[in-house]
Enzyme design. Sequence first.
Site, PDB file in Angstrom:
ATOM      1  N   GLU A  40       1.072  -1.233   0.132  1.00  0.00           N
ATOM      2  CA  GLU A  40      -0.014   0.087   0.043  1.00  0.00           C
ATOM      3  C   GLU A  40       0.752   1.056   0.085  1.00  0.00           C
ATOM      4  OE1 GLU A  40      -2.958  -0.448  -0.569  1.00  0.00           O
ATOM      5  OE2 GLU A  40      -3.287  -2.479  -0.083  1.00  0.00           O
ATOM      6  N   CYS A  78      -2.011   9.023   3.087  1.00  0.00           N
ATOM      7  CA  CYS A  78      -1.431   8.328   1.783  1.00  0.00           C
ATOM      8  C   CYS A  78      -2.556   8.786   0.404  1.00  0.00           C
ATOM      9  CB  CYS A  78      -1.376   7.090   2.206  1.00  0.00           C
ATOM     10  SG  CYS A  78      -2.835   6.020   2.387  1.00  0.00           S
TER      11      CYS A  78
END
Length: 465
Positions: free
Chosen positions: A212, A246
Amino acid sequence: MTQHMRQTFDAMRAASLRAQTPPWPERASRLERLRALVTSNRKEMAAAISADFHNRPFQETELAEVFPSIAGIDHALRHGRKWMRPQRRATGLWFKPASSRILPQPLGVVGIVVPWNYPLNLAVGPMTAALAAGNRVMVKQSEFTPRFAELFASLVRASFAEDAIAIVNGDAEAAREFSSLPFDHLLFTGSTAVGHHVMRAASENLTPVTLELGGKSPAIIGPGANFEKAVERILVGKTLNAGQTCIAPDYVLLPEGQQQRFADSARRVFAAMYPDISSNPDYTSIVSPRHFSRLQELAATAQAQGASAIPLSDMAPDAATRRFPPVLLTGVQAGMRVMQEEIFGPILPVVAYRTIEDAIAYVNAHPRPLALYLFEKNRATIDRVMHETVAGGVSINDTLLHIAQDNLPFGGVGASGMGAYHGEYGFQTFSKMKPIFHQSAFSGVGLFKPPYGKTFERMMRWLVR
């Protein structure tokens, strides 16, 4: 490699082999204990995170970490028993009356590398999926959030046997050693640059990985958007955790001639959300002096190369408190560092486009993002952008919220990551979905063996026509 880290892994592997497929009540018990750990210690954990950041409001930790952690656990508790049941599959006509099924099985020992920006949720989320799938879990916390990491480790030790869940703390060298353990699956959340190293270390053991990562997540304001609402939702997504997210909007694409309107609206929105920013406790600080300096350098370098800065506050960045008010950048060029690197802070480049085709082309000319945000009311435009761009996940007419949907997978694509988790998708990521073919006593496959002759040829004419 530290001896204790390896001993912990070996103990987990041995425990996994002794009980390879834990029943649902055992899995549910672990999930319930994890839930109790979070709910009973939420204030203490929020305080530790705030201390690590220099300041992060309790409310932000509640919203962005505690709530999704609890929601994910509750979702797994509601559905996990069903996820682990064998699943019937159709069997080819010529193989009947045989049967086929999928049997979900735990992989064994799962490693999870947690970043500093959401140290609670980005530990508990993948832990939930791994535990629901029946695995043992080792977690490496970030050295940038040491207070939280130590607290979380002590809470886990008090609630779980070390061969069920173990927390590893330490610096970058400890992370490298952790990534080189022969896990049955390794999930890493962090930067693309570090993701390369993690995948390289995992490859030595042929450990499958879920990465990720991050990248440049665009927010497109379409020609038919509710412009003021779009600005508000982009600012909310960008200022949560001071942009240290993110999937935060990394840059804005908007119709040509609308840059000043965006800046004026953004300044009003920010002032309404964070009045008196210099002392407002609702605004999060940058996590470390190094990250603070990097953001200053990104903005200064862009301006030196011709970009214009539009601060959204009269307050200048303060190194002492690491409080960095948001700033817009206009006139940016593709070659600038601020347009090449993930920003991970409250700097927001604004890029104008002439047509929606130009906006789509701009997105597609860059590495595939972890998230894409589109603000638009016209259905045809929405469908076009959805079909002509590729991203890890999308929120339409909002930001961030796709990550909170437990029935949707969360993951990147290309440079923004590989693999996905959340809900049933996470259960499958951390399971071996074993395919099983069960032959019938009345099988006719015995006709398909040597010596080949006329019977074989007649049968093959039926199969291949």
